[in-house]
Every structure is written in structure tokens, then in C-alpha cells.
Enzyme design. Structure first.
Site, PDB file in Angstrom:
ATOM      1  N   MET A  68      -1.047   4.298   0.612  1.00 48.40           N
ATOM      2  CA  MET A  68      -2.156   5.261   0.800  1.00 48.40           C
ATOM      3  C   MET A  68      -1.893   6.634   0.997  1.00 48.40           C
ATOM      4  SD  MET A  68      -4.591   2.729   0.301  1.00 48.40           S
ATOM      5  CE  MET A  68      -6.195   3.504   0.922  1.00 48.40           C
ATOM      6  N   GLY A  69      -0.811   6.822   1.925  1.00 50.70           N
ATOM      7  CA  GLY A  69      -0.422   8.090   2.088  1.00 50.70           C
ATOM      8  C   GLY A  69      -1.210   8.966   3.088  1.00 50.70           C
ATOM      9  N   PHE A  70      -1.584   8.098   4.163  1.00 50.97           N
ATOM     10  CA  PHE A  70      -2.336   9.078   5.240  1.00 50.97           C
ATOM     11  C   PHE A  70      -3.736   9.631   4.793  1.00 50.97           C
ATOM     12  CE2 PHE A  70       1.501   9.507   8.081  1.00 50.97           C
ATOM     13  CZ  PHE A  70       1.308   8.198   8.332  1.00 50.97           C
TER      14      PHE A  70
ATOM     15  N   LYS B 109       5.451   3.553  16.996  1.00 49.08           N
ATOM     16  CA  LYS B 109       5.507   2.695  15.932  1.00 49.08           C
ATOM     17  C   LYS B 109       6.876   2.607  14.970  1.00 49.08           C
ATOM     18  CE  LYS B 109       2.481   0.311  12.749  1.00 49.08           C
ATOM     19  NZ  LYS B 109       0.976   0.093  12.386  1.00 49.08           N
TER      20      LYS B 109
ATOM     21  N   ASN C 169       5.687  -1.684  11.356  1.00 53.00           N
ATOM     22  CA  ASN C 169       4.875  -0.968  10.113  1.00 53.00           C
ATOM     23  C   ASN C 169       5.303  -1.739   8.895  1.00 53.00           C
ATOM     24  OD1 ASN C 169       3.497   0.760   8.539  1.00 53.00           O
ATOM     25  ND2 ASN C 169       3.695   2.629   9.888  1.00 53.00           N
TER      26      ASN C 169
ATOM     27  N   TYR D 123      -3.577  -6.617  10.580  1.00 57.76           N
ATOM     28  CA  TYR D 123      -4.208  -6.123   9.192  1.00 57.76           C
ATOM     29  C   TYR D 123      -4.305  -7.228   8.310  1.00 57.76           C
ATOM     30  CZ  TYR D 123      -5.409  -2.440   6.447  1.00 57.76           C
ATOM     31  OH  TYR D 123      -6.053  -1.384   5.595  1.00 57.76           O
ATOM     32  N   THR D 124      -3.308  -7.370   7.616  1.00 60.04           N
ATOM     33  CA  THR D 124      -3.237  -8.089   6.237  1.00 60.04           C
ATOM     34  C   THR D 124      -3.589  -9.801   6.710  1.00 60.04           C
ATOM     35  OG1 THR D 124      -1.309  -6.905   5.889  1.00 60.04           O
ATOM     36  CG2 THR D 124      -1.980  -9.054   4.401  1.00 60.04           C
TER      37      THR D 124
ATOM     38  N   ASN E 137       5.189   6.064   3.317  1.00 62.81           N
ATOM     39  CA  ASN E 137       4.458   6.797   2.372  1.00 62.81           C
ATOM     40  C   ASN E 137       4.024   8.185   2.467  1.00 62.81           C
ATOM     41  OD1 ASN E 137       3.777   4.083   0.894  1.00 62.81           O
ATOM     42  ND2 ASN E 137       2.364   3.803   2.513  1.00 62.81           N
ATOM     43  N   THR E 138       4.810   8.683   3.466  1.00 62.34           N
ATOM     44  CA  THR E 138       4.687  10.187   3.599  1.00 62.34           C
ATOM     45  C   THR E 138       6.458  10.665   3.397  1.00 62.34           C
ATOM     46  OG1 THR E 138       2.706  10.315   5.055  1.00 62.34           O
ATOM     47  CG2 THR E 138       4.189  12.221   5.188  1.00 62.34           C
TER      48      THR E 138
ATOM     49  N   SER F 118       5.656   5.184   8.652  1.00 62.66           N
ATOM     50  CA  SER F 118       4.818   4.896   7.260  1.00 62.66           C
ATOM     51  C   SER F 118       6.035   5.303   6.238  1.00 62.66           C
ATOM     52  CB  SER F 118       3.759   5.763   7.213  1.00 62.66           C
ATOM     53  OG  SER F 118       3.399   5.870   5.964  1.00 62.66           O
TER      54      SER F 118
ATOM     55  N   ASN G  79       0.894  -1.276   0.005  1.00 62.74           N
ATOM     56  CA  ASN G  79      -0.008  -0.043  -0.052  1.00 62.74           C
ATOM     57  C   ASN G  79       0.925   1.235  -0.104  1.00 62.74           C
ATOM     58  OD1 ASN G  79      -0.465   1.902   2.669  1.00 62.74           O
ATOM     59  ND2 ASN G  79       0.239  -0.029   3.196  1.00 62.74           N
TER      60      ASN G  79
HETATM   61  C1  LIG Z   1      -3.710  -0.797   3.448  1.00 63.92           C
HETATM   62  C2  LIG Z   1      -2.814  -0.440   4.729  1.00 63.92           C
HETATM   63  C3  LIG Z   1      -3.018   0.791   5.331  1.00 63.92           C
HETATM   64  C4  LIG Z   1      -2.107   0.960   6.494  1.00 63.92           C
HETATM   65  N1  LIG Z   1      -2.198   2.041   7.020  1.00 63.92           N
HETATM   66  C5  LIG Z   1      -1.499   2.362   8.270  1.00 63.92           C
HETATM   67  C6  LIG Z   1      -1.652   3.682   8.941  1.00 63.92           C
HETATM   68  O1  LIG Z   1      -2.271   4.555   8.642  1.00 63.92           O
HETATM   69  N2  LIG Z   1      -1.080   3.738  10.052  1.00 63.92           N
HETATM   70  C7  LIG Z   1      -0.186   2.759  10.466  1.00 63.92           C
HETATM   71  O2  LIG Z   1       0.566   3.058  11.709  1.00 63.92           O
HETATM   72  N3  LIG Z   1      -0.061   1.694  10.044  1.00 63.92           N
HETATM   73  C8  LIG Z   1      -0.829   1.600   8.774  1.00 63.92           C
HETATM   74  N4  LIG Z   1      -0.526   0.205   8.257  1.00 63.92           N
HETATM   75  C9  LIG Z   1       0.275  -0.942   8.610  1.00 63.92           C
HETATM   76  C10 LIG Z   1      -0.387  -1.782   9.534  1.00 63.92           C
HETATM   77  O3  LIG Z   1      -0.983  -1.291  10.687  1.00 63.92           O
HETATM   78  C11 LIG Z   1       0.578  -2.722  10.169  1.00 63.92           C
HETATM   79  O4  LIG Z   1       1.383  -2.452  10.801  1.00 63.92           O
HETATM   80  C12 LIG Z   1       1.270  -3.639   8.843  1.00 63.92           C
HETATM   81  O5  LIG Z   1       0.531  -3.751   7.672  1.00 63.92           O
HETATM   82  C13 LIG Z   1       2.119  -5.020   9.297  1.00 63.92           C
HETATM   83  O6  LIG Z   1       1.014  -5.813   9.744  1.00 63.92           O
HETATM   84  P1  LIG Z   1       0.266  -6.932   8.853  1.00 63.92           P
HETATM   85  O7  LIG Z   1       1.271  -7.539   8.041  1.00 63.92           O
HETATM   86  O8  LIG Z   1      -0.531  -8.005   9.929  1.00 63.92           O
HETATM   87  O9  LIG Z   1      -0.637  -6.044   7.866  1.00 63.92           O
HETATM   88  C14 LIG Z   1      -1.361  -0.079   7.015  1.00 63.92           C
HETATM   89  C15 LIG Z   1      -1.452  -1.451   6.378  1.00 63.92           C
HETATM   90  C16 LIG Z   1      -2.046  -1.583   5.091  1.00 63.92           C
HETATM   91  C17 LIG Z   1      -2.022  -2.630   4.539  1.00 63.92           C
END
Ligand SMILES: Cc1cc2nc3c(=O)[nH]c(=O)nc-3n(C[C@H](O)[C@H](O)[C@H](O)COP(=O)(O)O)c2cc1C
Length: 335
Positions: free
Chosen positions: A119-121, A214, A243, A317-318, A185-186, A183, A117
Site C-alpha cells: 500500500m505504501g502508507f 513496531k 509487521n 489483520y489478515t 513499503n516505504t 513497513s 500488500n
Molecule cells: C493491507 C495491509 C495494510 C497494512 N498497513 C499497515 C500500516 O499502515 N501500518 C502498520 O504498522 N502495519 C500495517 N500492516 C501490517 C499489520 O498491521 C500486521 O502487522 C501484519 O499484517 C501481520 O498481522 P496479520 O498476519 O494478522 O495480518 C498492514 C497489513 C496489511 C495486510
């Protein structure tokens, strides 16, 4: 199994296979479910399993949380505990509302059980989230974490004020706050993990509510060690590790082309790396800083190993995308 054989194929084919379209559709359904007490109660009976513990002074009814980014604006809050989660982290939210990067910006790498992803907040801003939380009809029943990030328009040297503006708007609504400095993405955000930046940020934010940091899985061990010193000196309540990663290791051949998409990679390719980071933090701090372990938990055995590495709590998440709420139940049944 029903999720993987029946529900997931349908979700993955929504919006012509566009992952963000499926995400939006699902979130809208969960927001609707959130207004139906009978449905919530039925889901809860099916998926929620208690396994209470107290970490950084907060009582968690079970240790498996929803990771930041899934419900950035807090649109479907009551649905998450009904789907088995023992806490929810909303955001990442920024002081200014912002649209995020252009679409497409979310990609499934299915054979690798991964997602990329950028997304970029994208979020409605801290004030909008505060308004929604203030209007919430009743307590959530599980702790609410709020993830804070830097607005894209704000220069790095004004980052502290930007985080602080979000914190002030939201501080009455969160049980803990996550400082997202990881992140990918910023632009420049990850440099806030450096000693001087992080020191200033934590000096401003640590106080009334527990503040967790984080971190990125791509930091070197010396960089993490330095960051941990700052966290301990400044009274951070804990770490969230990790992250998404900029690395592209561990991908199935079918996903090699998608791997070229810019952004952060999550899911199965992150499992071992996230666990190593958790183990390093736990070792380095002698257990003094509780860690929320997140990254590539797709099976109850991944959760067990994350706990064994020293995690006090977990987030998904995933794994939730690929396995659905039976994963939450399976982990919490076992712990
Ligand atoms: C689509 C998407 C958007 C995410 N947005 C954020 C976010 O806004 N802030 C954040 O701290 N982590 C964000 N994450 C990271 C997740 O919170 C997590 O740290 C990361 O995906 C690893 O966990 P996972 O392997 O279970 O997905 C995002 C992950 C995904 C896939």
C-alpha cells in the site's frame, strides 16, 4: 462458519475480485454502521466479550486489538469494538497526506490464508486524522492507538521531525502511539530500526503518552537485541511484533505466482515467525517490555500460543479478513 461459507465468498468477489475494492466497500459499510446505534448494540451483543487487563498503564476491556492499516484514517471507529475488538490502532498516518503506491497493491493468497500488500502508507495525513478524531461524537469505549510513519517525500535524515509533526498533531487523541519503523513499503524506512536512528526517534517522541515500537519479522536476533536496548534506555512502553515479512516461505502451490508480487506478506505464513519474535523479545527483556503479538493469528489456538510466548495483548489483520468477527469472539471468550 456463516462468515466463511456465505459472507466471505461475497466479499472476495466484490469489485471483480479486487482485494482493495472489497476493503473499501467493507469500510464504507462499517462507517455507515458506525452511525447506527441500534446496529452497533446488536453487533456488540453478538461479538464483544470482556476480558479486561491493564498494560503499560492503559486499561484494555479485552486484549484483542485491530492491527494498524485496516482503518488508516479512522473512518469506522465505533464499528470495531462492536465487532469484538478491545482496542483499535489507526494509521499508519504520516505528516503529509499521500496517495501510496499505484494500484493494484493488495493481493489475496487464498490457499495460503495470506495477503501481500504494498500500500505504501496511503493516508489523508495527520492533520485530517486529528480533525476527524476531534469531531468524534463520543468516546470510543476502548483504547485508541495511533500508528505513525514517515512521509515518503521526507528524506530519512529528517525523519525525526516528520514523526514529531504527526505526534504533535495527534497526541491529545491517542491512548498510545506506535512508531512504525518496519513497513517494507516505504524505501529506507526499516533502517530506522537501527540503533542511532531509533535512539533519536525515541528521544524525541517518548514523554507524555506510551510509545511502542513496531518491528519487522525479518530482523536478526542480534539486531532485535540491540533495538531492545534502545527501547529500554529510552523508556519505550512496549513492542509490537510483528509487521509483514519480505520472506515468501510457507505458501501453497496455487499461490506461487502471486508470491512474486512485491510487498509485505501477512497471515498464516507469518504465524510461527511472529510468535518466535514475541518469545525472543519476552525472553531478552525478562518481560520488562510488554509485547503486542501480531502476525498470522487465524485460530484461537494461534492466540493461545501467542499469549504463551509472552504477548500481553494481540492484534489481528489478515485473520479478520479470512475468519471475520467470530475469530475475535472466539479468542476473547477463551481468554
Ligand atoms: C493491507 C495491509 C495494510 C497494512 N498497513 C499497515 C500500516 O499502515 N501500518 C502498520 O504498522 N502495519 C500495517 N500492516 C501490517 C499489520 O498491521 C500486521 O502487522 C501484519 O499484517 C501481520 O498481522 P496479520 O498476519 O494478522 O495480518 C498492514 C497489513 C496489511 C495486510
Amino acid at each position: 462458519m456463516i462468515f466463511e461459507k456465505v459472507v466471505r465468498p461475497r466479499l472476495f468477489s466484490l469489485a471483480g475480485g479486487d482485494a482493495e475494492g472489497a476493503h473499501e466497500w467493507t469500510l464504507a459499510r462499517l462507517a455507515a454502521v458506525s452511525r447506527q446505534p441500534a446496529v452497533l448494540a446488536a453487533l456488540r451483543a453478538a461479538y464483544f466479550r470482556p476480558a479486561p487487563r491493564t498494560v503499560f498503564g492503559v486499561r484494555f476491556p479485552n486484549p484483542v486489538g485491530l492491527a494498524a492499516g485496516m482503518d488508516k484514517n479512522g473512518l469506522a471507529l465505533p464499528a470495531w469494538p462492536a465487532l469484538g475488538f478491545g482496542f483499535v490502532e489507526v494509521g499508519t498516518v504520516t505528516a503529509h497526506a499521500q496517495p501510496g503506491n499505484p494500484r493494484p497493491r493488495l493481493f489475496r493468497l487464498r490457499d495460503s490464508e495470506a495477503v501481500i500488500n504494498r500500500m505504501g502508507f496511503n493516508n489523508a495525513g495527520a492533520a485530517a486524522l486529528a480533525g476527524r478524531l476531534a469531531a468524534s461524537p463520543r468516546p470510543l469505549g476502548v483504547p485508541l492507538g495511533i500508528s505513525l510513519g514517515k512521509s515518503k517525500v521526507t528524506p530519512l535524515d529528517e525523519a525525526v521531525e516528520d514523526y514529531l509533526a504527526s505526534y504533535r498533531a495527534l497526541k491529545d487523541h491517542g491512548d498510545y502511539f506506535a512508531v512504525n519503523v518496519s513497513s517494507p513499503n516505504t524505501p529506507g524506512l526499516r533502517s530506522l530500526q537501527d540503533r542511532s536512528h531509533l535512539d533519536a526517534l525515541l528521544a524525541a517522541l517518548v514523554g507524555e503518552k506510551p510509545v511502542l515500537v513496531k518491528i519487522a519479522p525479518d530482523l536478526t536476533e542480534p539486531a532485535v537485541a540491540e533495538l531492545l536496548e534502545v527501547c529500554l534506555d529510552r523508556g519505550a512502553a512496549g513492542l509490537i511484533a510483528t509487521n509483514t515479512t519480505l520472506a515468501r516461505d510457507g505458501l501453497a502451490p496455487a499461490d506461487r505466482e502471486r508470491a512474486a508480487e512485491a510487498g509485505g506478506l501477512s497471515g498464516r505464513p507469518l504465524t510461527a515467525r511472529a510468535r518466535e519474535m514475541v518469545a525472543f523479545v519476552h525472553r531478552e527483556t525478562g518481560g520488562r517490555l510488554p509485547v503486542i503479538g501480531v502476525g498470522g493469528i487465524l485460530h484461537p489456538d494461534d492466540a493461545t500460543r501467542m499469549f504463551d510466548a509472552g504477548a500481553a495483548l494481540l492484534q489481528l489483520y489478515t485473520g479478520f479478513i479470512y475468519r471475520g468477527p467470530s475469530l475475535t469472539r472466539a479468542i476473547t471468550t477463551r481468554t
